[in-house]
Write an enzyme that holds these catalytic residues in place. Structure first.
Site, PDB file in Angstrom:
ATOM      1  CB  CYS A 321       6.636   1.644 -12.487  1.00 27.96           C
ATOM      2  SG  CYS A 321       7.892   0.367 -12.260  1.00 27.96           S
ATOM      3  CD  GLU A 355       2.798   2.826 -12.024  1.00 26.91           C
ATOM      4  OE1 GLU A 355       2.732   1.632 -11.695  1.00 26.91           O
ATOM      5  OE2 GLU A 355       3.689   3.597 -11.632  1.00 26.91           O
TER       6      GLU A 355
END
Length: 363
Positions: A321, A355
């Site tokens: 992330c 992501e």
């Protein structure tokens, strides 16, 4: 105003440049719906005399009238949350015991339009029997689940979770998602991430998978279909309990969960420390034949010692992330591995968040 395609291209260009030093192949890009993609949302409650409204505040500024953004709806959130918002506000506005010192609300929904939404009402007062009676009536009237919170209090009227159903390569998986627990808020992109990870894993049923930071088993369940056995680790007791429920509910019998941090698992692997938690669960690391490791670490990335363990595996599936810490970790991993695939998942449209999925193969 930047269009969705323009902002997605900006993210694609940014990540491509970040990965260029590692000779990464062309990005696979998985776009999101532009609106109504979040299954989770939270708002402050703004009181002005007898009037109340949902509110957010400008990023980086104090919660005050100067930074206040009043909301009647929230197009980022799921349709079900938007449908509920005015009904909930109207009902609580008409009930003094529910509106008094109410200052925050959290919504947790699922992809299923038939599932009830979990609503957490948070207060600056102690919640008493009168509050609970009014909240139960509200729960019945709106056909939702309600939790009440105040300092030192958590009142669960019926349940503190929802059950999400995600489909991966034609199979449906059930997930118990707890109030306050971590889940991927963009469920449709989550399905794409799970499918990508399973494709990256290939068919390795003669070998085993090690997973670190498994949470509630989000990736664990579908990945287990591609390996002989899976050993997954997670330090949070709450997440481990949810993962165990998910394993049982989906009738999967080749997963074991070890309640260890990534650092502790590294110590166990090296033999520098023995853990009673492994012994009592009947987990013997020597009995596994691992070919692949899957990691989905926090924003800080993987610590140095765990990174050494990760580098020992033939195949690494890394979901990140944070592109910054991902690239820091790749500086080490690409000394021994090459990047086979890389993907961008747009979990949060119109934000800077990215992501990333990376498949690395030992050179």
């Amino acid at each position: 105003m930047t269009t969705y395609n323009e902002q997605l291209q900006q993210k694609t260009n940014y990540l491509t440049e970040k990965l260029r030093p590692f000779h990464a192949p062309k990005l696979q890009v998985f776009p999101s719906a532009e609106q109504h993609y979040r299954q989770r949302a939270e708002f402050r409650i703004w009181h002005e005399g007898d009037a109340m409204s949902y509110a957010m505040f400008q990023a980086g500024q104090k919660a005050s009238s100067a930074s206040l953004i009043k909301l009647d709806n929230f197009p980022t959130a799921a349709h079900s949350i938007n449908d509920l918002m005015p009904k909930l506000m109207h009902a609580i506005s008409d009930c003094p015991v529910l509106r008094e010192r109410w200052y925050q609300v959290e919504f947790l929904a699922t992809l299923s339009v038939d599932s009830k939404i979990l609503v957490t009402l948070i207060y600056h007062k102690r919640l008493d029997d009168a509050w609970e009676a009014a909240a139960r009536q509200l729960q019945n009237d709106l056909n939702i689940w309600i939790i009440g919170r105040s300092r030192g209090q958590k009142i669960v009227l019926t349940q503190d979770f929802v059950t999400e159903k995600l489909t991966v390569h034609g199979r449906e998986f059930q997930y118990r998602q707890l109030e306050g627990g971590f889940t991927q808020p963009n469920a449709q992109i989550c399905e794409k991430m799970l499918a990508w990870a399973c494709n990256a894993a290939g068919n390795s049923k003669q070998f085993d998978l090690l997973e670190l930071y498994c949470g509630n088993g989000n990736f664990t369940l579908p990945l287990s279909q591609h390996f002989r056995r899976v050993l997954a680790t997670e330090i949070s007791k709450t997440s481990v309990a949810a993962a165990q429920w998910n394993i049982s509910a989906n009738q999967i019998n080749n997963i074991q969960i070890a309640r260890l941090s990534a650092e502790e698992l590294t110590e166990a692997f090296s033999g520098s420390r023995a853990f009673q938690r492994l012994t009592t669960q009947g987990i013997d690391l020597q009995h596994y034949d691992f070919s692949t490791i899957f990691i989905d670490p926090p924003r800080a990335g993987v610590d140095d010692e765990t990174l050494k363990l990760v580098a020992k595996f033939e195949h690494i599936i890394y979901v990140s992330c944070n592109p910054e810490t991902l690239c820091e970790n790749l500086q080490y991993l690409t000394q021994m591995h090459k990047i086979q695939e890389v993907a961008l998942f747009d979990q949060f449209p119109f934000t800077h968040h990215i992501e990333t999925g990376v498949l690395l193969i030992k050179k």
